[in-house]
Write a protein that holds these residues in place. Structure first.
Motif: not given
Length: 515
Positions: A82-89, A146-152, A155-157, A167-177
């Motif tokens: 899954l690729m994700v992108v928002n760069d207007p250019y 253009p970056t892979l949000l999922k690869q095969q 998730w790219d956590v 934040q990097a020190d947040a407790r949630a293992v995955l942000p899906v929640d």
């Protein structure tokens, strides 16, 4: 393919896009997506050519059609990516519009792509709602190359956490929640649903799918060429103006020379203003989306929405101009406000070519309202507001609707008041705002909001100085108005408000048709 097979195939693809849209709407949490439907879904072939789309948002879909080939070329796609992108250019529109792309593979064979684009009310801009009165792209939020949000399938956590604002020190293992990530996950689900449907279609039709994509686009091209060929040859000129750029520059021209020659149309925007300090600049893909939309409106409803429609249409805007800005020019309002004016300019030229087919100017703005507050109970809200559409040869304009480059809905009062510290005092048609004429322009709307807590507010609006034009002797629509505690505000404005403050947005009416 014979005509019956081609028609069935085109409707199957459109059905896939509709199903993707249903999955996205029912999975998202934000009112901007689930209530306002500020998203789009489409199918592309393996070369990145548009093959089908749902009846969603023209500025999303036209810009994707213009730039998708470059986004997907030269990559080793794998199932589950899954690729994700928002760069207007790089084929985007503005930063809140995030595109998610899923490749469709059967074994090692790449068949195409399922794509969604959705507007996120918080993309990390320096003001709530992520639609600031900005002067640089960096002020408008996170820029996602253009970056892979999922690869095969994985998730790219770290990227997910960044998109969720964790934040990097947040407790949630995955942000899906995480609630802020929910809309990204909804886009991923919609893309995966579309990809699954295309795989099933490929397994049913086998190797014929690629040929069917080609046949569909070739048919679309034939229909487009036939429609353009029916227009009288010649060069037609039209110009209109942006109110301002939010940084002190006013009366900013957009100039078009439209040439119809045989089966082809060329649009030359030489003479348009250079890029400006404010955020009404846009990448060429957005200008192309507006131009494509206008020509699509000339065609019959049964013509499939595909890449072939746009092959006979050539577009030029000087590099460094308002419609072909250079990085890192600010573009937040270019996607919404400048695209609306490009539509007015292209339709103004086409009205000289096919006067019975073109309406007077619609409201010509999306009346962008962005607001919110930080802190533990922080919130972000964004909405475009409806207005009037132009009268036309066979009838009056529509009142209180979103038009042209925005095809969204309003946020219902019940949803607005239940999600945010806001109270709606008035929400009504703006009587008398439509232009006069044999067929009147549609009425704008008036909405009055009271703030129940402190907040930051940003307005990005147009047609506050230049009114929507009439046609064939019809009168202009009324200009829009912005007021805070009954004090007039400029078209582009950002401020802090306190509990009890009241904001009034009065949107423009459409132009009238006929004297």
């Amino acid at each position: 393919m014979n005509p019956v097979q081609l028609s069935i195939f085109a409707n199957r693809l459109a059905g896939v896009c509709d199903e993707m849209g249903a999955v996205l709407r029912l999975s998202a949490l934000s009112p901007n997506i689930k209530d306002r439907l500020d998203f789009s879904c489409a199918i592309f072939d393996a070369r990145g050519r548009l093959c089908a789309q749902a009846a969603h948002i023209p500025v999303h879909l036209g810009s994707m059609a213009y730039a998708m080939a470059d986004l997907v070329a030269g990559r080793e796609w794998q199932a589950g990516d899954l690729m994700v992108v928002n760069d207007p250019y790089l084929g985007g529109t503005h930063l809140p519009d995030v595109t998610v792309i899923a490749p469709v593979l059967v074994g090692p064979t790449l068949l195409g792509f399922a794509v969604t684009r959705a507007h996120h009310a918080n993309i990390g801009a320096h003001s709530p709602g992520s639609m600031p009165v900005s002067t640089d792209l960096a002020q408008e939020g996170i820029v996602i190359a253009p970056t892979l949000l999922k690869q095969q399938g994985q998730w790219d956590v770290p990227l997910c956490r960044r998109l969720a604002g964790l934040q990097a020190d947040a407790r949630a293992v995955l942000p899906v929640d995480n609630a802020r990530f929910a809309d990204f996950a909804a886009q991923a689900s919609a893309c995966e649903a579309g990809a699954a449907r295309l795989v099933a279609l490929a397994e049913h039709d086998g190797a014929a799918l690629a040929q069917a994509f080609d046949a569909l686009n070739d048919y679309g091209e034939r229909r487009a060429r036939a429609r353009i060929a029916a227009l009288p040859d010649g060069q037609y000129r039209f110009a209109d103006y942006m109110d301002d750029d939010g940084q002190g520059q006013q009366d900013i021209p957009i100039v078009l020379a439209l040439t119809i020659r045989g089966e082809e149309a060329s649009l030359d925007f030489t003479g348009t203003a250079g890029q400006v300090a404010g955020n009404i600049n846009c990448p060429l893909s957005v200008a192309a989306a507006a131009a494509y939309y206008c020509f699509r409106c000339l065609m019959d409803d049964d013509v499939p929405a595909c890449d072939g429609l746009f092959r006979p249409i050539k577009l030029y805007a000087p590099e460094g101009s308002l419609l072909n800005a250079r990085r890192p020019a600010a573009v937040a309002a270019g996607n919404v406000e400048t695209s609306s004016r490009v539509v007015d300019v292209v339709l103004g030229a086409l009205a000289q070519v096919a006067p019975e087919a073109i309406p007077a100017a619609s409201q010509g703005t999306m009346n962008n309202v962005a607001m919110g507050a930080g802190g533990e109970q922080g919130w972000d809200y964004y909405e475009t507001m409806a207005g009037g559409t132009g009268g036309h040869a066979t009838g009056a304009g529509l009142s209180g609707v979103h038009s042209h480059m925005t095809n969204t809905l309003n946020t219902p009062i019940e949803s607005l008041e239940s999600h945010y510290p806001l109270r709606v005092h008035r929400y009504q048609l703006r009587q008398g705002s439509g232009g006069s004429g044999r067929h009147r322009g549609g009425e704008g709307i008036l909405r009055e909001l009271e703030f129940l807590g402190p907040a930051s507010v940003t307005l990005l609006t147009e047609r506050r100085r230049y009114r929507p034009w009439g046609l064939a002797g019809g009168g202009e629509g009324a200009a829009g108005e912005n007021r805070l505690n009954n004090q007039a505000l400029p078209p582009k404005y950002s401020t802090e408000v306190a509990p009890g403050d009241r904001l009034i947005i009065a949107s423009p009416g459409g132009g009238g048709y006929g004297g």
